[in-house]
Design an enzyme around this catalytic site. Sequence first.
Site, mmCIF file in Angstrom:
data_model
loop_
_atom_site.group_PDB
_atom_site.id
_atom_site.type_symbol
_atom_site.label_atom_id
_atom_site.label_comp_id
_atom_site.label_asym_id
_atom_site.label_seq_id
_atom_site.Cartn_x
_atom_site.Cartn_y
_atom_site.Cartn_z
ATOM 1 N N LYS A 264 31.651 0.488 21.281
ATOM 2 C CA LYS A 264 31.038 0.373 19.950
ATOM 3 C C LYS A 264 31.925 1.144 18.984
ATOM 4 O O LYS A 264 32.229 2.324 19.216
ATOM 5 C CB LYS A 264 29.637 0.975 19.998
ATOM 6 C CG LYS A 264 28.986 1.211 18.642
ATOM 7 C CD LYS A 264 27.540 1.649 18.805
ATOM 8 C CE LYS A 264 26.939 2.117 17.491
ATOM 9 N NZ LYS A 264 25.495 2.344 17.579
HETATM 10 C C1 5RP Z 1 26.345 7.352 16.361
HETATM 11 C C2 5RP Z 1 25.484 6.361 17.036
HETATM 12 C C3 5RP Z 1 24.108 6.332 16.558
HETATM 13 O O1 5RP Z 1 23.281 7.291 16.912
HETATM 14 C C4 5RP Z 1 23.588 5.075 16.065
HETATM 15 O O2 5RP Z 1 23.588 4.120 17.081
HETATM 16 C C5 5RP Z 1 24.277 4.663 14.823
HETATM 17 O O3 5RP Z 1 23.782 3.494 14.266
HETATM 18 P P1 5RP Z 1 23.994 3.178 12.708
HETATM 19 O O4 5RP Z 1 25.237 3.890 12.276
HETATM 20 O O5 5RP Z 1 24.144 1.700 12.624
HETATM 21 O O6 5RP Z 1 22.787 3.667 11.973
HETATM 22 O O7 5RP Z 1 25.880 5.644 17.907
HETATM 23 O O8 5RP Z 1 27.666 7.085 16.586
#
Ligand code: 5RP
Length: 293
Positions: free
Chosen positions: A203
């Site tokens: 991710k």
């Molecule tokens: C931080 C993360 C998160 O806690 C979360 O998944 C972030 O999601 P978003 O930025 O879309 O609110 O992975 O790196």
Amino acid sequence: MPDAEAVKEGKKYYEDVPQETPGFFLKGSGALDWGMKNRLARVFNPKSGRAVMLAVDHGYFQGPTTGLERIDLNIVPLIPYCDALFCTRGVLRSMVPPATTKPMVLRASGGPSILKELSNEQICMDMEDAVRLNVAGVGIQVFIGGEFETRSVHNMTRLVDMGLRCGIPVMAVTAVGKDMARDARYFRLACRICAELGAQYVKTYYVPDGFETVTASCPVPIVMAGGKKIPELDALTMAYNAVQQGASGVDMGRNIFQSDAPVAMLQAVAKVVHDNMKPEDALELYQTLKEKK
Ligand code: 5RP
């Protein structure tokens, strides 16, 4: 000594030549075992090859973030509209109805809160518990360039080893420190390290300049992280550009659950990701669904 990416122009990423995917529809996943592939196919739609994950794990270091004050009221109604939920095991056990058939991907790292150095994380759950919870994957933060870089990489490689033993894919999340440059060069480095060291998918954040080099140089699927809340059209455009430039989907949180109409936004994002809907059309869809409600 290998170069430190000093001459980007000298590198060839062949962005327009998709990596072949023999044996499975997801890039770099053909040699995985059946259970691992089956779990990936629950998250990534085999038809489109893409996934819309809803990230609601923020509480693990931020507490009750805006939009996540009440998971039972804010998030449970959204579950039918995503392909997979990214959450903590605490939220899963306490608030997600076990009768849901949606795949769950669990946050498996933690430790420091927003009050401390965030890169100082540890693995925060056993793979045995992930198996017990019947999850489709686990996710862990990797802080390339961060103060505890080596520890976070080692956390990931240990989790990957545990995951391989029981067929559970690991999603590495590239976390960027406050003062670090968020550019393609950084994300190429971070994503590639995660893939080389065994993550089944990664991710990472979208960058307007050179994102296709990030996806091209990462041998496993990339899902785009959402980041802080931006206007709906901008978020839909970002998701559109990411998948057009090689991402295998999104794992978005705040841009969905902090939207005025989260269900409508999730449906609009799904159209962009799975059906290549143009951002302007997706915005129209969002507005129509929002008004209907
Ligand atoms: C931080 C993360 C998160 O806690 C979360 O998944 C972030 O999601 P978003 O930025 O879309 O609110 O992975 O790196």
